[in-house]
Design a protein around this motif. Structure first.
Motif, PDB file in Angstrom:
ATOM      1  N   UNK D 130     -41.158 -29.420   9.922  1.00 37.07           N
ATOM      2  CA  UNK D 130     -40.292 -28.609  10.784  1.00 37.07           C
ATOM      3  C   UNK D 130     -41.047 -27.406  11.341  1.00 37.07           C
ATOM      4  N   UNK D 131     -41.842 -26.773  10.487  1.00 32.00           N
ATOM      5  CA  UNK D 131     -42.576 -25.601  10.970  1.00 32.00           C
ATOM      6  C   UNK D 131     -43.567 -26.031  12.046  1.00 32.00           C
ATOM      7  N   UNK D 132     -44.244 -27.131  11.797  1.00 34.47           N
ATOM      8  CA  UNK D 132     -45.183 -27.634  12.801  1.00 34.47           C
ATOM      9  C   UNK D 132     -44.466 -27.958  14.099  1.00 34.47           C
ATOM     10  N   UNK D 133     -43.284 -28.575  13.982  1.00 31.76           N
ATOM     11  CA  UNK D 133     -42.531 -28.936  15.175  1.00 31.76           C
ATOM     12  C   UNK D 133     -42.122 -27.689  15.948  1.00 31.76           C
ATOM     13  N   UNK D 134     -41.741 -26.658  15.215  1.00 31.60           N
ATOM     14  CA  UNK D 134     -41.361 -25.408  15.881  1.00 31.60           C
ATOM     15  C   UNK D 134     -42.548 -24.846  16.659  1.00 31.60           C
ATOM     16  N   UNK D 135     -43.702 -24.829  15.991  1.00 34.49           N
ATOM     17  CA  UNK D 135     -44.901 -24.302  16.666  1.00 34.49           C
ATOM     18  C   UNK D 135     -45.204 -25.128  17.918  1.00 34.49           C
ATOM     19  N   UNK D 136     -45.111 -26.427  17.777  1.00 33.03           N
ATOM     20  CA  UNK D 136     -45.422 -27.297  18.909  1.00 33.03           C
ATOM     21  C   UNK D 136     -44.470 -27.046  20.060  1.00 33.03           C
ATOM     22  N   UNK D 137     -43.176 -27.040  19.747  1.00 32.50           N
ATOM     23  CA  UNK D 137     -42.178 -26.928  20.803  1.00 32.50           C
ATOM     24  C   UNK D 137     -42.267 -25.575  21.498  1.00 32.50           C
ATOM     25  N   UNK D 138     -42.395 -24.540  20.694  1.00 33.91           N
ATOM     26  CA  UNK D 138     -42.360 -23.201  21.295  1.00 33.91           C
ATOM     27  C   UNK D 138     -43.723 -22.771  21.796  1.00 33.91           C
ATOM     28  N   UNK D 139     -44.772 -23.550  21.482  1.00 28.57           N
ATOM     29  CA  UNK D 139     -46.109 -23.081  21.812  1.00 28.57           C
ATOM     30  C   UNK D 139     -46.382 -21.753  21.119  1.00 28.57           C
ATOM     31  N   UNK D 140     -45.781 -21.568  19.959  1.00 28.66           N
ATOM     32  CA  UNK D 140     -45.922 -20.349  19.162  1.00 28.66           C
ATOM     33  C   UNK D 140     -45.539 -19.090  19.947  1.00 28.66           C
ATOM     34  N   UNK D 141     -44.545 -19.258  20.796  1.00 28.95           N
ATOM     35  CA  UNK D 141     -43.951 -18.107  21.499  1.00 28.95           C
ATOM     36  C   UNK D 141     -42.471 -18.102  21.159  1.00 28.95           C
ATOM     37  N   UNK D 142     -41.900 -16.957  20.884  1.00 28.49           N
ATOM     38  CA  UNK D 142     -40.467 -16.943  20.607  1.00 28.49           C
ATOM     39  C   UNK D 142     -39.692 -17.269  21.873  1.00 28.49           C
ATOM     40  N   UNK D 143     -38.561 -17.951  21.704  1.00 25.18           N
ATOM     41  CA  UNK D 143     -37.710 -18.218  22.871  1.00 25.18           C
ATOM     42  C   UNK D 143     -36.609 -17.161  22.898  1.00 25.18           C
ATOM     43  N   UNK D 144     -36.620 -16.289  23.900  1.00 25.42           N
ATOM     44  CA  UNK D 144     -35.638 -15.201  23.905  1.00 25.42           C
ATOM     45  C   UNK D 144     -34.242 -15.687  24.275  1.00 25.42           C
ATOM     46  N   UNK D 145     -33.264 -14.967  23.781  1.00 19.71           N
ATOM     47  CA  UNK D 145     -31.876 -15.215  24.170  1.00 19.71           C
ATOM     48  C   UNK D 145     -31.676 -14.568  25.537  1.00 19.71           C
ATOM     49  N   UNK D 146     -31.630 -15.392  26.562  1.00 20.61           N
ATOM     50  CA  UNK D 146     -31.523 -14.824  27.902  1.00 20.61           C
ATOM     51  C   UNK D 146     -30.081 -14.632  28.336  1.00 20.61           C
ATOM     52  N   UNK D 147     -29.189 -15.285  27.611  1.00 18.09           N
ATOM     53  CA  UNK D 147     -27.774 -15.182  27.964  1.00 18.09           C
ATOM     54  C   UNK D 147     -27.265 -13.777  27.658  1.00 18.09           C
ATOM     55  N   UNK D 148     -27.741 -13.208  26.559  1.00 14.94           N
ATOM     56  CA  UNK D 148     -27.350 -11.874  26.106  1.00 14.94           C
ATOM     57  C   UNK D 148     -25.836 -11.712  26.026  1.00 14.94           C
ATOM     58  N   UNK D 149     -25.161 -12.735  25.508  1.00 15.63           N
ATOM     59  CA  UNK D 149     -23.707 -12.632  25.431  1.00 15.63           C
ATOM     60  C   UNK D 149     -23.322 -11.669  24.311  1.00 15.63           C
ATOM     61  N   UNK D 150     -22.266 -10.891  24.562  1.00 14.71           N
ATOM     62  CA  UNK D 150     -21.811  -9.954  23.542  1.00 14.71           C
ATOM     63  C   UNK D 150     -21.339 -10.684  22.299  1.00 14.71           C
ATOM     64  N   UNK D 151     -20.633 -11.787  22.537  1.00 14.34           N
ATOM     65  CA  UNK D 151     -20.098 -12.546  21.412  1.00 14.34           C
ATOM     66  C   UNK D 151     -21.213 -12.934  20.442  1.00 14.34           C
ATOM     67  N   UNK D 152     -22.281 -13.488  21.016  1.00 10.64           N
ATOM     68  CA  UNK D 152     -23.392 -13.911  20.167  1.00 10.64           C
ATOM     69  C   UNK D 152     -24.045 -12.707  19.478  1.00 10.64           C
ATOM     70  N   UNK D 153     -24.204 -11.636  20.226  1.00  8.01           N
ATOM     71  CA  UNK D 153     -24.793 -10.424  19.658  1.00  8.01           C
ATOM     72  C   UNK D 153     -23.976  -9.934  18.466  1.00  8.01           C
ATOM     73  N   UNK D 154     -22.646 -10.012  18.576  1.00  5.32           N
ATOM     74  CA  UNK D 154     -21.793  -9.462  17.521  1.00  5.32           C
ATOM     75  C   UNK D 154     -21.822 -10.270  16.220  1.00  5.32           C
ATOM     76  N   UNK D 155     -22.140 -11.549  16.332  1.00  2.00           N
ATOM     77  CA  UNK D 155     -22.145 -12.365  15.108  1.00  2.00           C
ATOM     78  C   UNK D 155     -23.027 -11.722  14.037  1.00  2.00           C
ATOM     79  N   UNK D 156     -24.206 -11.299  14.441  1.00  3.93           N
ATOM     80  CA  UNK D 156     -25.117 -10.733  13.447  1.00  3.93           C
ATOM     81  C   UNK D 156     -25.173  -9.220  13.468  1.00  3.93           C
ATOM     82  N   UNK D 157     -24.724  -8.623  14.552  1.00  3.64           N
ATOM     83  CA  UNK D 157     -24.911  -7.180  14.686  1.00  3.64           C
ATOM     84  C   UNK D 157     -23.619  -6.388  14.751  1.00  3.64           C
TER      85      UNK D 157
END
Ligand code: ATP
Ligand code: ATP
Ligand code: MG
Ligand code: MG
Lengths: 318, 311, 505, 317
Positions: D130-157
């Motif tokens: 799984x870790x290898x797959x993540x590295x492969x898929x993302x090219x070792x770059x984080x995928x940012x949350x571009x939607x920036x929805x408040x709902x999603x933000x509130x789940x953790x914050x």
């Protein structure tokens, strides 16, 4: 009025580079009579988020952060903004940030590449065959490699023979470089995205019993004592260091944090000095005591290094 | 013929397949330099894995080996720098490793803390205290050639780390397969009560297992320090996982009771050749994670099938 | 199991028919065309030597093994047993030879393991669970707190839970595989009452035992297996002990033992002085003489096992000391004792006896590896020879000494464990239920071997629930109650009634 | 208070006492520790580990283990963030994330239960894969949350009424539900039985394979919920997320008395284990203790806590 307490969350505080950044921050904080508190996320992105919350609970005047990952701090920045907490980033820009202090990775790599290119030309070489001991995990280190190669290409025919992931650690670098050299040892330049990578590449070369006469090794960072130790050895191929002066980075960062607190207009990116160091010019910036294994930075001379107002390339250009 | 029915044969088969495939792909695979490189990097893992095989066989595990190894690089470099004596450096290292092994063993046996947890805690302690010992990496300022020889030198054209591994190897093959201590370790791992009621002092052998492993980490750590020419905190990251994965791949059971040194060696060679092949073939290094993961699962799966058929 | 398929139970069958059932394991034909009929409302005894195939037959009925061929039916209705669940649905309940309980669970949870009382949401009704258990215990006349944890119970109490679990409801056939092997006489009586009760409810009972006298008390019919083959089937009224034994072993056995007259004048080899332990043992003292067989009697939970474990160094003693070979040991472990020539055979074969990853030879030699060593290296050949000797001596049913111990039948495993200690020089052996599950032929051999060894000077601590063996072998009997020694009897002036009286005080 | 004490069993009680000691010590040594804000912060922070620890404990109780959860955390946040970025729908992203989690649980379970490969091996392999797959898929770059929805933000914050973190509420609800399931339903007891003695459970007619498979799925499913909260807190699908997470969870759960051998332990205990480690980490941070010392202190506390507990439980060994 100056801030009284400043919090710094470092991403990897036990690394020499960041120890020296902290040293710079602390030196300046001491001069200004500011209390500096440091928390270390130790490469754990979740922990960094928690520590930011903890600093907000403590109510420091300014929060400085080196993100474990720049995308990962976006929600923290959003929270800090909501709380009115002035925040300064180090290293890489992130969405929603106010200001950043950082070296220019591309330019640092470029300066080292330029220095290596000149040496090659002076030796009458026309081709640079490079083993790049890199760290694709970070955009910063990719930029360094890119700058290095592009500068080289302006002097000679530059070929990247190996592109490796040495994890930025000396032991993994030795290992991957050994395998790469076994596959093809016809190279004349080893570039490391930090000192550990460069030294790891060099160690692999030595363990393979290859001749060092025509080799040039260039490292990056001036993180600690490693490059000074190696560079001052008789007959070493380690000729160039893309110095980034971590102490200077910290020093600059503290000034930036104070400015931000005081409402002074701050740039979006405050570039800190970088320079290609060689055995001939390092003494101007570092007072190196080899026997005592200590170095002392000359903040004054570092401050005199001309800096770019903006980097030639950012991670968005990759 | 009996060999063909063993777990080792499956591993051997995988290994042969890998070698054939890689040599077709890149003739450099068989270059002496490449073989040196594979063997050199295998030997530090193997040395520690000998100890880990014993521990797993007796139903224990040591997660602190990676952290201890990087601590060892720091100690050995520092002590030799200060004293100018390799002997003193080695004494310091093995004294320290002995101490850590004893603590691991005693926490396991006297406090009765599960070794997974005890050594996980030891890992944290070592990772932290290595910086208490020295914040900065320790560079080689003693420049004693013999020290560089340990990791970088050759003996009869064989890399020294391999020579050291080969010296240690027979001792463990004999220990596990032909002496009563080997039997004791498996009995303790398989049924500790039955072992105890057969007059075996379980705790003593468990402590011995931890101590042996730590001492072997000392050996590997010294080799690594010589290879890096540095005492580096934070080196050998994830080393414990590689060692354990290799030992498990080699057919040793995590639940204890079964262990084989030859299997362990084959397991390590497979993992290291995959690493090597991925670099030779210039495939993205991400596959250095994925391929071993798949092979680990498949090898153990086939071993299970074989076992079922032969019972 | 295909979803939606419902198995119809016909409790009102007349007989369970087993027709030409065969089963083989690699290297062993465990069952060879075995046929028999078990009538409802009757107790059918199944007898045979260790490894004859009794447990295999039972496991086939229980759905734990699948048969190679043959049929099983209730009257004319063929049963399709593919897994334990099917078997349970047909009402076939088994008391297994090895204790099969979840040790972390309460008694009640274990009894209702395959059928927790729940509501529609699967939420357990704890009150009902405990109440039903209590009721069940009352019905079968046996006294245990339904909330006790299994791991806090003695082996015999656990055995009673096993039995209660099998009989609680919906049973058409109850199978008992050596249910009395760890019960005290008192409990055996209770069990027999339970069995009679089952008979009255028209339930068929298949009863496996090595204790021949029992079948004359409760069985109606007896079938004998030998080497996986059906040998005989007789009504109890038409058979005698001799004929059954002869069917089982193919010869007659003699089971009385001669003991030397006076042993107390022999020299003392071990002194146990006022020892106590956290595990119940309270101020126990006795001497053991050379060549003496010292028997221990006690009801369940009396502490015999704990005493054995304390003496052997498995449990730490808190007070007192053990004197052996002129050394006083206050603090010692099992290896101290083994080095002093003491051996111990556990009553918990599966949990504390066999090493399941090892083969028969390795299991046998485990405590004695030193004697097979040539300069640190084990001489496998000598080791194998020794193992083969004992395989022959006790006629252990196995293709070779290299077979994994878990593949042997229960009784054969026990023989290996006995051999484990006889292989080496011993001064003292502690036997905790040494003949549990051992067939009558081999049992006689084990016991007479013990007797012979004692005559040659081996001292024996014998803890067995088989009163006859205890009486016929012991030179002296110590009765234990509640962790203490309550009375001492000498050979020749023992009185069973007094022994029982001493054991309850 | 009395009720709590009665509710806790012996081993758990000892741990609870340790927790109280830790709590009191920190309250006296840091002015920031015993404040509503900090306590609420910690309760939110710990929910990520807590939720995964619940799943992990359920699986341990059933006699299996899953050490791939750290990599899973990074892996399943990719469908979460990618779906949100592409479709603009948070619920869809969450659903897809959970579906991926369940799928991984099924795969782990299938290999362990149906193909008979020890779960330690399967999930160790899965950790790498799984870790290898993540590295492969993302090219070792984080995928940012571009939607920036408040709902999603509130789940953790976000915080309910500005005080109680939603993450803490989610964690608590899941904890209570699973405590009940494991203690009082036949399903829960069956998992205990399977882990306690698989052979006995088989003879009792249980469908062992299905039960174990379900435990794998629960573990992966709950870990995916942790992944959602984490992704919300770090605003991205991050390739470095969850590194060494499995170690943190194992330490907490075993500290809480759940046995690695299966069949023993409780979710209450596991939760106390998480609580202790989270509070220690928070307290040490507030006290400005250097990282290297924090590591040492953490290690020592784990040994003392587990050792103390074991000593009490089993002096004779
Ligand atoms: N799972 C198995 N695999 C291989 N062989 C087996 C297995 N189970 C039983 N056997 C063999 O089958 C034969 C019959 O064993 P079984 O357990 O039925 O004997 P038994 O009559 O119950 O003996 P005992 O009185 O000792 O319990 C034995 O030789 C045994 O070794
Ligand atoms: N009254 C009791 N309540 C709960 N547990 C008990 C009780 N009595 C004994 N036990 C438990 O029973 C177990 C075994 O008892 P013990 O071995 O002493 O009996 P014994 O005299 O050897 O008899 P046997 O071996 O015939 O069962 C021990 O684990 C002990 O803790
Ligand atoms: Mg049987
Ligand atoms: Mg007993």
């Amino acid at each position: 009025a100056d801030p009284k307490r400043i919090g710094y969350i470092v991403n990897y505080g036990t690394h020499e580079w960041y120890q020296n950044v902290i040293f710079g921050l602390q030196s300046r904080a001491d001069e200004l009579g500011i209390e500096l508190e440091v928390m270390d996320a130790n490469l754990d992105i979740n922990k960094q988020t928690q520590q930011a919350e903890d600093f907000m609970t403590k109510g420091v005047d300014v929060l400085i952060m080196t993100p474990v990952n720049e995308e990962g701090v976006v929600p923290i920045l959003r929270k800090a903004k909501a709380e009115g907490m002035p925040t300064v980033l180090e290293g890489n820009p992130a969405k929603g940030m106010t200001t950043l202090f950082a070296i220019c990775d591309y330019d640092a790599g470029y300066k080292a590449g330029d220095a290596v290119g000149r040496i090659l030309v002076s030796r009458g070489e026309t081709e640079a065959r490079v083993m790049d001991v890199g760290l694709p995990l970070l955009s910063a280190t990719l930029l360094r490699s890119l700058g290095f190669m592009e500068a080289l290409a302006e002097h000679v025919n530059a070929v990247k023979v190996h592109e490796l992931d040495g994890s930025g650690m000396i032991d993994s670098s030795v290992e991957v470089a050994s395998a790469a050299l076994a596959a093809d040892s016809n190279i004349n330049v080893i570039y490391g995205i930090n000192d550990g990578s460069a030294l790891g590449g060099l160690q692999a070369w030595r363990a393979a019993g290859l001749p060092e006469d025509d080799l040039i090794v260039a490292g990056t960072g001036s993180e600690g004592l490693a490059f000074l130790n190696e560079m001052t050895k008789e007959g070493t191929p380690y000729l160039v260091e893309a110095a980034m002066f971590p102490e200077g980075v910290g020093y600059t960062g503290m000034n930036l944090a104070v400015d931000l607190f005081n409402g002074v207009d701050v740039p979006e990116h405050k570039v800190t000095p970088t320079l290609a160091l060689t055995v001939h010019n390092f003494a101007k910036y570092y007072d190196f005591d080899k026997a005592g294994q200590k170095r002392a930075i000359n903040f004054e001379n570092v401050a005199k290094i001309p800096t770019e107002s903006k980097c030639t390339k950012y991670s968005s250009d990759l | 013929m009996k060999f063909l029915q063993s777990n080792e044969s499956i591993l051997f088969f995988i290994l042969a397949l890998l070698c054939i495939f890689l040599s077709f792909y890149n003739p450099q695979f068989y270059s002496i330099q490449n073989i040196h490189s594979i063997l050199r990097s295998s030997s530090t893992v193997m040395i520690v894995a000998f100890g880990m095989t014993i521990l797993l066989t007796s139903g224990e595990v040591d997660l602190s080996v990676g952290a201890l190894m990087s601590f060892v690089t720091v100690i050995v470099m520092d002590v030799i720098n200060i004293s100018g004596s390799i002997a003193l450096g080695l004494i310091a290292v093995f004294g320290f490793c002995l101490l850590i092994g004893l603590i691991n063993g005693l926490v396991r046996t006297v406090l009765n803390v599960n070794s997974l947890i005890a050594t996980l805690a030891m890992m944290l302690i070592l990772q932290g205290s290595v910086y208490v010992y020295s914040m900065a990496a320790i560079y080689n300022t003693h420049l004693i050639p013999l020290f560089s020889f340990i990791g970088q030198g050759f003996f009869l054209n064989i890399p020294m780390p391999v020579v050291i591994m080969l010296i240690i190897l027979p001792f463990f093959v004999v220990l596990l397969n032909f002496t009563r201590y080997g039997r004791y370790f498996s009995a303790i791992g398989s049924n500790p009560d039955a072992a105890k009621l057969s007059g075996i002092n379980n705790n003593r052998y468990k402590v011995i297992g931890f101590v042996i492993t730590s001492l072997l980490v000392g050996v590997s750590g010294v080799i690594l320090a010589s290879l890096m020419d540095t005492g580096q905190q934070g080196s050998a990251k994830g080393f414990e996982l590689i060692v354990i994965a290799a030992v498990l791949l080699g057919g040793t059971s995590f639940m204890g009771g079964r262990g084989t040194i030859i299997g362990t060696i084959l397991g390590i060679l497979i993992l290291k050749i995959i690493d090597n092949g991925i670099i030779l073939m210039r495939i993205p290094q991400e596959f250095q994670l994925i391929v071993p993961g798949v092979i680990l699962i498949l090898a153990v799966y086939f071993d299970g099938i074989r076992r079922k058929n032969s019972d | 199991m295909a979803l939606g398929e419902k198995i119809v139970i016909n409790i009102n069958f007349k007989e369970l028919k087993i027709e030409s059932v065969s089963k083989s394991f690699p290297g062993v034909q465990a069952l060879d065309n075995v046929s028999m009929k078990i009538a409802s409302g009757k107790v059918h005894a199944l007898m045979g030597e260790n490894g004859a195939g009794k447990s295999t037959l039972i496991k086939i009925l229980a759905g734990a093994y699948s048969k190679d061929s043959g049929d099983i039916s209730f009257d004319e209705n063929k049963l399709n047993i593919r897994n334990p669940n099917d078997s349970l649905n047909y009402g076939i309940k088994v008391v297994y030879q090895e204790i099969s309980l979840i040790s972390e669970f309460s008694v009640a949870e274990n009894i209702f393991l395959d059928n927790f009382p729940t509501n529609n949401l699967g939420i357990i009704n704890w009150n009902k669970l405990y109440k039903d258990t209590e009721e069940l215990f009352n019905r079968i006349g046996f006294d245990l707190n339904p909330k006790s944890k299994i791991s806090d119970l003695s082996i015999s109490q656990q055995q009673m839970v096993e039995i209660a679990k099998a009989v609680f409801k919906n049973a058409s056939l109850v199978i008992m595989d050596e249910p009395t092997s760890s019960l005290t006489p008192n409990e055996i009586d209770k069990l027999f009452t339970v069995i009679k009760n089952l008979k009255q409810n028209n339930i068929a009972i298949l009863y496996v035992t090595h204790k021949i006298d029992e079948i004359f008390q409760i069985a109606d019919e007896v079938t004998v297996l030998r080497d996986g083959q059906h040998i005989s089937n007789k009504l109890i009224s038409e058979s005698s002990e001799e004929t059954i034994i002869k069917d089982m072993v193919g010869r007659t056995v003699n089971a009385t033992f001669e003991r030397p007259v006076d042993i107390s004048s022999a020299k003392t080899v071990m002194k146990v002085k006022q020892i106590s332990s956290k595990n119940k043992i309270n101020n126990v003292s006795f001497d053991l003489h050379e060549g003496e067989i010292l028997g221990f009697f006690g009801l369940m939970g009396a502490g015999r096992t704990e005493l054995a474990k304390a003496i052997f160094g498995y449990d730490k003693i808190t007070e007192g000391y053990v004197e052996i070979n002129n050394n006083n040991y206050k603090s010692f472990n099992t290896s101290t004792m083994v080095n002093n020539g003491v051996g111990y055979i556990t009553e918990d074969r599966k949990g504390e006896g066999i090493v399941k990853d090892m083969n028969l030879r390795e299991n046998m030699s485990l405590p004695s590896l030193k004697i097979f060593e040539d300069l640190f290296i084990i001489n496998k050949k000598r080791e194998k020879n020794a193992a083969d000797d004992y395989i022959k001596k006790f006629s252990v049913k196995t293709p070779s000494s290299e077979r994994l111990i878990t593949l042997l039948s229960g009784g054969n495993q026990q023989k290996v464990l006995v051999s484990r200690w006889l292989i080496r020089e011993l001064k003292i052996i502690i036997l905790d239920e040494p003949t549990r599950g051992v067939d009558i032929g081999a049992k006689t051999e084990v016991l007479s071997l013990i007797n012979d060894l004692a005559k040659e000077g081996l001292s024996v601590l014998l803890m067995t629930s088989e009163m006859n063996d205890l009486l016929s072998l012991s030179d002296r009997i110590l009765v234990m109650a509640d962790g203490k020694i309550s009375k001492e009897f000498y050979r020749g002036n023992v009185n069973q009634e007094e022994i029982f009286k001493a054991s309850v005080s | 208070m009395n009720n709590i004490l009665r509710y806790l069993r012996k081993g758990e009680l000892a741990l609870f006492v340790i927790f109280l000691i830790v709590f009191v010590v920190f309250s006296f040594s840091s002015e920031y520790f015993f404040t509503l804000r900090n306590i609420m912060n910690v309760s939110g922070q710990m929910s990520i580990i807590l939720i995964a620890a619940i799943g992990f404990s359920v699986l341990l109780i059933a006699g299996e283990v899953d050490i791939s959860i750290g990599s899973l955390l990074a892996f399943v946040s990719i469908p979460l963030i990618e779906t949100m970025n592409i479709t603009g729908s948070v619920p869809l992203g969450i659903i897809l994330c959970l579906v991926f989690g369940i799928l991984i649980g099924l795969i782990n379970g299938f290999f362990s239960v149906y193909l008979g490969v020890s779960s330690l091996i399967v999930t160790l392999g899965m950790l790498f894969i799984l870790r290898g797959a993540v590295y492969l898929y993302t090219g070792q770059r984080a995928i940012p949350d571009e939607l920036m929805s408040d709902f999603f933000f509130y789940i953790g914050n976000g915080k309910f009424m500005g005080t109680i973190p939603y993450a803490a509420i989610i964690g608590l609800v899941i904890l209570l539900v699973f405590i009940f399931v494991m203690r009082n339903t036949s399903y829960g007891r069956k998992l205990y039985a399977v882990g306690g003695n698989q052979e006995v459970a088989r003879l009792a007619g249980y469908n062992i394979k299905l039960l174990k498979l379900s435990a794998f799925v629960i573990c992966s499913f709950l870990s995916s919920i942790s992944a959602i909260i984490l992704a919300s807190r770090i605003g991205s699908a991050n390739h470095v997320a969850g590194d060494l997470f499995e170690f943190q969870v194992v330490a907490a759960v075993v500290l809480g008395g759940v046995s690695l051998a299966g069949g023993i332990g409780s979710l209450t205990g596991a939760a106390i284990g998480v609580l202790i480690l989270s509070v220690i980490s928070n307290g040490l941070g507030l006290l400005n203790i250097d990282t290297q010392w924090q590591l040492v202190v953490n290690g020592v506390i784990i040994i003392i806590a587990v050792g103390f507990d074991e000593l009490k439980r089993n002096r004779s060994l």
